[in-house]
Design an enzyme around this catalytic site. Structure first.
Site, PDB file in Angstrom:
ATOM      1  CB  THR A 154      -0.945   0.025   1.213  1.00  0.00           C
ATOM      2  OG1 THR A 154      -1.857  -1.073   1.116  1.00  0.00           O
ATOM      3  CG2 THR A 154      -1.753   1.319   1.254  1.00  0.00           C
TER       4      THR A 154
ATOM      5  CG  PHE B 191       0.108   4.961   3.433  1.00  0.00           C
ATOM      6  CD1 PHE B 191      -1.113   4.969   4.100  1.00  0.00           C
ATOM      7  CD2 PHE B 191       0.794   3.758   3.323  1.00  0.00           C
ATOM      8  CE1 PHE B 191      -1.632   3.809   4.652  1.00  0.00           C
ATOM      9  CE2 PHE B 191       0.274   2.590   3.866  1.00  0.00           C
ATOM     10  CZ  PHE B 191      -0.947   2.623   4.530  1.00  0.00           C
TER      11      PHE B 191
END
Length: 359
Positions: A259, A261
């Site tokens: 992921t 960010f």
């Protein structure tokens, strides 16, 4: 022979003690110098481009035997502690405690940063806009599930700048109360994306179990801490926080599940030497409009790393394009390309230029 080994151990331990003393003295000197720099600077002391440059330099200097990752983590925490000694950084993230977002905050800012959990992405953005915290950290995309649309929409609606990025490898753990077996599990709780990322494992190992989507993985762990015949898909950090047992490790379907960010704030990042830029573009409603937006990047040799669209939410069938490119908006070639894009685009807004994640 035993006495000889014992003497050698004692010599080596004394050498380690001496080195530890030297390290401590050098850390103290570094903290003092950082404090002097803090007195000369105004506003927020944290500068993402400077920290990225320091970490890249350390990686280049590292000759082992410790891995680059281990050495960079040590220096990240050292810089975090020095910064907190001058003036702590406050960072808002999507809570509750134990989420991957919190793990990303600690990876980027270190454990000395003051973490403030929020109940929604909207609240994360608002806490930064209001000035209550210095920075926010929000998920922008996952390597298997794609973009986080709410983050994209909020980037459109707020004046905040993207000033950093974090890439976090996601490992999902199956968490249960102590002593619970796989056969006893009747339902599984997790965030919808995590359930999707573990679809194959769940289908093979728990085919007849009820799956429940909740607001976050940490919330799932909290629920399971109070339910005996249930399991949560969450992080190892959540297991520790809610005193749960890890029944199965790394159950994600793809081992490279990552992921990304964004760090958002009210200030711009300067050139670090290895940067990305994120743009928001709106094309004019005419033939060839999208080609007009993209052609200047190819013309000036600017590499695009991401391109996607979202409905503008203001005009029917109008779309906003989000682009990531290599380089800083103040780099010569990027600047030339953006000048040409500005002439053809209905809207051309730099959401931020920021260092490529060094860790």
């Amino acid at each position: 022979m035993v006495n000889s080994n014992q003497k050698e151990l004692e010599i080596l331990r004394n050498q380690i003690d001496n080195i530890d003393t030297q390290i401590l003295e050098l850390i103290s000197q570094r903290a003092q110098l950082a404090g002097q720099i803090g007195q000369l600077k105004e506003g927020i002391l944290y500068r993402p481009e400077r920290e990225a440059q320091v970490l890249r330099r350390i990686r280049e200097l590292n000759k082992g035997p410790l891995s680059d990752e281990s050495v960079l983590y040590i220096f990240r925490e050292l810089m975090s502690a020095c910064l907190a000694h001058e003036r702590p950084v406050t960072v808002s993230y999507l809570g509750p405690r134990g989420t991957y977002s919190e793990a990303a905050v600690m990876k980027h800012f270190g454990h000395a940063a003051i973490r403030e959990e929020q109940s929604s992405l909207d609240d994360v953005f608002q806490s930064v806009v209001s000035g209550r915290v210095n920075f926010g950290l929000v998920p922008i995309e996952n390597s298997t599930e794609g973009s986080v649309n709410r983050t994209l929409d909020l980037l459109v609606d707020t004046p905040l700048q993207i000033c950093g990025e974090v890439q976090l490898r996601i490992h999902h753990q199956l968490l249960v109360q102590q002593g619970v077996t796989l056969e006893q599990i009747e339902e599984v709780y997790s965030h919808a994306q995590s359930l999707a990322q573990c679809h194959s494992w769940l289908a093979n190992q728990l085919p007849n179990v009820r799956l429940n989507s909740v607001s976050s993985n940490a919330e799932a762990a909290k629920i399971v801490s109070e339910k005996r015949n249930a399991a949560a898909i969450a992080s190892a950090q959540a297991a520790e926080l809610y005193q749960l047992q890890i029944l199965a490790k790394n159950i994600e379907d793809r081992s490279n599940n990552t992921t990304r960010f964004f760090v958002i704030g009210n200030s711009k990042s300067s050139i670090s030497g290895h940067d990305k830029t994120s743009l928001l573009l709106v094309a004019r409603n005419r033939p060839g409009a999208i080609h007009e937006l993209l052609a200047p990047f190819a013309k000036h040799g600017v590499s695009l790393t991401r391109l996607e669209s979202r409905p503008s939410q203001t005009t029917l069938w109008e779309y906003v394009f989000f682009i990531d490119l290599e380089g800083h908006c103040e780099d010569k070639l990027v600047k030339q390309a953006l000048a040409e894009v500005n002439q053809s685009a209905l809207v051309c807004r730099v959401l931020g230029s920021y260092p490529v994640a060094p860790l």
